[in-house]
Design an enzyme around this catalytic site. Structure first.
Site, PDB file in Angstrom:
ATOM      1  N   ARG A 115      69.793 -41.320 134.524  1.00  0.00           N
ATOM      2  CA  ARG A 115      70.596 -41.480 133.305  1.00  0.00           C
ATOM      3  C   ARG A 115      69.914 -40.768 132.133  1.00  0.00           C
ATOM      4  O   ARG A 115      68.740 -41.005 131.862  1.00  0.00           O
ATOM      5  CB  ARG A 115      70.790 -42.975 133.001  1.00  0.00           C
ATOM      6  N   ALA A 130      54.166 -35.070 122.873  1.00  0.00           N
ATOM      7  CA  ALA A 130      55.262 -34.142 122.576  1.00  0.00           C
ATOM      8  C   ALA A 130      55.785 -33.621 123.920  1.00  0.00           C
ATOM      9  O   ALA A 130      55.029 -33.483 124.872  1.00  0.00           O
ATOM     10  CB  ALA A 130      54.753 -32.999 121.722  1.00  0.00           C
ATOM     11  N   GLU A 159      61.128 -48.671 133.683  1.00  0.00           N
ATOM     12  CA  GLU A 159      61.374 -48.330 135.082  1.00  0.00           C
ATOM     13  C   GLU A 159      60.153 -47.627 135.651  1.00  0.00           C
ATOM     14  O   GLU A 159      59.495 -46.843 134.970  1.00  0.00           O
ATOM     15  CB  GLU A 159      62.600 -47.419 135.180  1.00  0.00           C
ATOM     16  N   LYS A 191      70.381 -44.280 124.594  1.00  0.00           N
ATOM     17  CA  LYS A 191      71.474 -45.252 124.393  1.00  0.00           C
ATOM     18  C   LYS A 191      71.156 -46.211 123.242  1.00  0.00           C
ATOM     19  O   LYS A 191      71.994 -46.462 122.381  1.00  0.00           O
ATOM     20  CB  LYS A 191      71.656 -46.017 125.712  1.00  0.00           C
ATOM     21  N   LEU A 250      60.741 -54.174 130.081  1.00  0.00           N
ATOM     22  CA  LEU A 250      60.106 -53.477 131.206  1.00  0.00           C
ATOM     23  C   LEU A 250      60.459 -52.000 131.176  1.00  0.00           C
ATOM     24  O   LEU A 250      61.490 -51.605 130.615  1.00  0.00           O
ATOM     25  CB  LEU A 250      60.536 -54.101 132.544  1.00  0.00           C
ATOM     26  N   VAL A 297      67.037 -54.053 135.970  1.00  0.00           N
ATOM     27  CA  VAL A 297      66.421 -55.204 135.297  1.00  0.00           C
ATOM     28  C   VAL A 297      66.556 -56.470 136.149  1.00  0.00           C
ATOM     29  O   VAL A 297      65.593 -57.204 136.363  1.00  0.00           O
ATOM     30  CB  VAL A 297      67.060 -55.418 133.902  1.00  0.00           C
ATOM     31  N   CYS A 342      67.474 -46.021 128.452  1.00  0.00           N
ATOM     32  CA  CYS A 342      67.317 -46.905 127.286  1.00  0.00           C
ATOM     33  C   CYS A 342      67.213 -46.174 125.937  1.00  0.00           C
ATOM     34  O   CYS A 342      68.017 -46.442 125.047  1.00  0.00           O
ATOM     35  CB  CYS A 342      66.102 -47.801 127.483  1.00  0.00           C
TER      36      CYS A 342
HETATM   37  N1  LIG Z   1      66.822 -50.031 133.035  1.00  0.00           N
HETATM   38  C1  LIG Z   1      65.867 -50.341 132.202  1.00  0.00           C
HETATM   39  O1  LIG Z   1      64.762 -49.810 132.243  1.00  0.00           O
HETATM   40  C2  LIG Z   1      66.103 -51.401 131.155  1.00  0.00           C
HETATM   41  C3  LIG Z   1      65.005 -51.907 130.446  1.00  0.00           C
HETATM   42  C4  LIG Z   1      65.231 -52.895 129.487  1.00  0.00           C
HETATM   43  C5  LIG Z   1      66.522 -53.324 129.217  1.00  0.00           C
HETATM   44  N2  LIG Z   1      67.572 -52.780 129.909  1.00  0.00           N
HETATM   45  C6  LIG Z   1      68.917 -53.293 129.623  1.00  0.00           C
HETATM   46  O2  LIG Z   1      69.244 -54.235 130.638  1.00  0.00           O
HETATM   47  C7  LIG Z   1      70.640 -54.168 130.956  1.00  0.00           C
HETATM   48  C8  LIG Z   1      70.815 -53.881 132.433  1.00  0.00           C
HETATM   49  O3  LIG Z   1      70.302 -52.589 132.694  1.00  0.00           O
HETATM   50  P1  LIG Z   1      70.101 -52.044 134.176  1.00  0.00           P
HETATM   51  O4  LIG Z   1      69.380 -50.747 134.055  1.00  0.00           O
HETATM   52  O5  LIG Z   1      69.534 -53.117 135.032  1.00  0.00           O
HETATM   53  O6  LIG Z   1      71.628 -51.793 134.601  1.00  0.00           O
HETATM   54  P2  LIG Z   1      72.177 -51.454 136.050  1.00  0.00           P
HETATM   55  O7  LIG Z   1      73.388 -50.647 135.838  1.00  0.00           O
HETATM   56  O8  LIG Z   1      71.078 -50.962 136.930  1.00  0.00           O
HETATM   57  O9  LIG Z   1      72.600 -52.894 136.623  1.00  0.00           O
HETATM   58  C9  LIG Z   1      73.622 -53.666 136.098  1.00  0.00           C
HETATM   59  C10 LIG Z   1      74.227 -54.506 137.227  1.00  0.00           C
HETATM   60  O10 LIG Z   1      75.140 -55.450 136.683  1.00  0.00           O
HETATM   61  C11 LIG Z   1      76.155 -55.634 137.641  1.00  0.00           C
HETATM   62  N3  LIG Z   1      77.307 -56.313 137.001  1.00  0.00           N
HETATM   63  C12 LIG Z   1      78.327 -55.779 136.285  1.00  0.00           C
HETATM   64  N4  LIG Z   1      79.169 -56.757 135.892  1.00  0.00           N
HETATM   65  C13 LIG Z   1      78.652 -57.922 136.353  1.00  0.00           C
HETATM   66  C14 LIG Z   1      79.070 -59.274 136.263  1.00  0.00           C
HETATM   67  N5  LIG Z   1      80.163 -59.648 135.613  1.00  0.00           N
HETATM   68  N6  LIG Z   1      78.314 -60.228 136.855  1.00  0.00           N
HETATM   69  C15 LIG Z   1      77.194 -59.889 137.520  1.00  0.00           C
HETATM   70  N7  LIG Z   1      76.738 -58.620 137.634  1.00  0.00           N
HETATM   71  C16 LIG Z   1      77.486 -57.647 137.067  1.00  0.00           C
HETATM   72  C17 LIG Z   1      76.445 -54.245 138.152  1.00  0.00           C
HETATM   73  O11 LIG Z   1      77.101 -54.265 139.395  1.00  0.00           O
HETATM   74  C18 LIG Z   1      75.015 -53.680 138.242  1.00  0.00           C
HETATM   75  O12 LIG Z   1      74.474 -53.886 139.542  1.00  0.00           O
HETATM   76  C19 LIG Z   1      71.207 -53.092 130.028  1.00  0.00           C
HETATM   77  O13 LIG Z   1      71.719 -53.698 128.879  1.00  0.00           O
HETATM   78  C20 LIG Z   1      70.006 -52.250 129.686  1.00  0.00           C
HETATM   79  O14 LIG Z   1      70.141 -51.610 128.447  1.00  0.00           O
HETATM   80  C21 LIG Z   1      67.386 -51.847 130.879  1.00  0.00           C
END
Ligand SMILES: NC(=O)c1ccc[n+]([C@@H]2O[C@H](COP(=O)([O-])OP(=O)(O)OC[C@H]3O[C@@H](n4cnc5c(N)ncnc54)[C@H](O)[C@@H]3O)[C@@H](O)[C@H]2O)c1
Length: 467
Positions: free
Chosen positions: A334, A258, A159, A269, A157, A12, A266
């Site tokens: 994941r 289906a 992926e 979880k 968004l 994200v 996402c």
């Molecule tokens: N992946 C998706 O498609 C998607 C879509 C919508 C929402 N989300 C949500 O967005 C959030 C992030 O998801 P993601 O897939 O990008 O996760 P991700 O694991 O790819 O990235 C998370 C990043 O945060 C970093 N991080 C951890 N602690 C930190 C801190 N204290 N300060 C700064 N950075 C730190 C980690 O090193 C990692 O690089 C989640 O809550 C997820 O549910 C994800």
């Protein structure tokens, strides 16, 4: 132009940062120096490989490089941002609840280092109320008397299409209970997006909207998956039913496929998290609990269809798996259903030959499955593994390369089985497969191969429906 800091350089954070940098000055902060270095090398044209695979992301980062700063230094990250977006992970804990430790540590870091007035928005998917928790943490830890507001700005968004989703979103949902801050957030987004896509609301509603959206989409899929089982039993075709209902604009045609079940970082979880959150609030959401159960059941149903062809004995059997990512064009594994199927096959003695169009998906599979070493082989070419030792082809995701297999290249298989986990082969192709003596199995389309037992249905009606 505003100054923005993004916490988290993941799936994200990086696309969001690159997108915001079209019109704002963006700092992407992540304590993981390796990730930050990887992005820096890409931005500086020293490498073409990011730690995440996302279409058009590298180009977008380079296009907007003059507005992007990358850092693992918290002081630099919090030098003078007007907006902070927290986009750190919220992985599920063993109870299915979102683990807020990364969000809370981001809040603590902000509290210790914030020096100027700022609006902090949570992009991570979190249980409603988290913004208030973040607000409390910052208030408690703040070293100076800086004015700040906390709100929510969930991300929708997907992926694989993140860059395009960010550029042309259906809507931008954001919430803040401070009206002045809410106005500022609106102004921030009007530099970037169509005004009619903006969707301001209260903090809690915004936080809940994210869970609600994912739960609704997952429920659409599980609804179709349960109908698919009924289709297989009576002889209807789920694809035709899907078309029939999807053209009703009240229903809409998306998320009605289906398949062997939904996966990814996402849906599993977030459905689990909202179901758990509702139970803790004593308003159980039984519909979402069913969505989750149906999803597990459908994967088992699909897996059983494979295993029963070998009377439950997969020893020395070889399967080709096309697509290991939870969907096409991602390296993210994941909760990937193809990974689950592959592990089940290997646990039961089979060898799995895996191909994916995304090289990073194969690398991640190897890294994340050390105990399966020797039980699988990875390929960079789609047909390379076919021989007279292959017992089945499993289609794991919906990439267009898998929609129209070159049947001549499959002919050498020892057992001509095609298991379509994403229901992507059309009736014409299925007929061709059966003509060439392939067995085809999917979820909800058994009748295309097996035909229809009309007399069984008639007898059923006579028996049960004639009071
Ligand atoms: N992946 C998706 O498609 C998607 C879509 C919508 C929402 N989300 C949500 O967005 C959030 C992030 O998801 P993601 O897939 O990008 O996760 P991700 O694991 O790819 O990235 C998370 C990043 O945060 C970093 N991080 C951890 N602690 C930190 C801190 N204290 N300060 C700064 N950075 C730190 C980690 O090193 C990692 O690089 C989640 O809550 C997820 O549910 C994800």
């Amino acid at each position: 132009m505003s100054k923005v800091t993004i916490f988290g350089a993941g799936y994200v954070g990086v696309p969001t940062g690159a997108h915001f940098a079209r019109t704002h000055r963006v700092t992407i902060y992540d304590p993981d120096t390796e990730k930050i270095d990887t992005i820096r090398k890409v931005v500086n044209n020293e490498s073409d490989e990011l730690h995440i695979h996302e279409k058009d992301l590298i180009e977008l980062l380079r296009e907007n490089r003059q507005n992007i700063c990358l850092t693992s230094d918290i002081t630099q990250a919090l030098k003078d941002p007007e907006f902070i977006f927290i986009a750190v992970g919220t992985p599920p804990n063993e109870k299915g609840r979102a683990n807020l430790k990364y969000v809370c540590s981001a809040a603590e870091e902000i509290a210790s280092n914030l020096k100027n007035e700022c609006i902090i928005l949570n992009k991570s998917t979190v249980p409603p109320g988290t913004a208030y928790l973040v607000q409390n943490i910052i208030k408690k830890g703040l070293k100076s008397n800086v004015k700040f507001a906390v709100g929510s700005c969930p991300e929708f968004l997907a992926e694989g299409t993140a860059v395009e989703d960010l550029r042309t979103p259906d809507r931008i949902v954001y919430g803040c209970d401070d009206p002045e801050a809410l106005d500022k957030i609106t102004r921030f987004f009007t530099f970037l997006q169509r005004r009619d896509s903006l969707c301001p609301m209260t903090t809690l509603s915004s936080e809940l909207t994210k869970y609600a959206a994912n739960a609704m989409l997952a429920t659409k899929i599980s609804f179709m998956n349960s109908l698919a089982l009924l289709c297989d039993t009576i002889g209807a075709n789920i694809r035709e039913v899907q078309d029939g209902i999807g053209r009703d604009q009240r229903i809409g045609s998306k998320f009605l496929n289906a398949s062997m079940g939904y996966g990814g970082s996402c849906f599993p979880k977030d459905t689990q998290a909202i179901a758990e959150y509702a139970v803790l609030n004593e308003v159980p959401l039984s519909i979402i609990e069913s969505t989750i159960k149906i999803n597990h059941d459908t994967t088992r149903y699909f897996y059983k269809k494979i295993v029963e062809d070998f009377n439950g004995d997969l020893t020395n059997k070889n399967f080709v798996l096309w697509g290991i990512g939870f969907k096409a064009r991602t390296d993210d594994l994941r909760e990937s259903k193809p990974v689950e199927i592959a592990r089940n096959l290997m646990d039961n003695g089979a060898h799995v030959h895996i191909y994916d169009t995304v090289a990073g998906a194969l690398t991640n599979f190897k890294r994340e499955n050390p105990t399966y070493e020797g039980k699988y082989t990875l390929y960079n070419e789609q047909y390379e593994m076919f021989s007279n030792e292959i017992d089945g082809l499993i289609i794991g995701n919906e990439h267009e390369k898998f929609r129209n297999p070159d049947l001549e290249k499959l002919e050498s298989m020892r057992h001509k089985n095609v298991y379509d986990g994403k229901n992507i082969l059309n009736n014409f192709l299925i007929k061709n497969l059966t003509r060439l003596k392939f067995q085809y199995k999917s979820v909800g389309k058994d009748s295309v191969v097996n035909g229809l037992d009309r007399s069984k249905l008639v007898n059923f009606l006579l028996d049960k429906y004639m009071d």
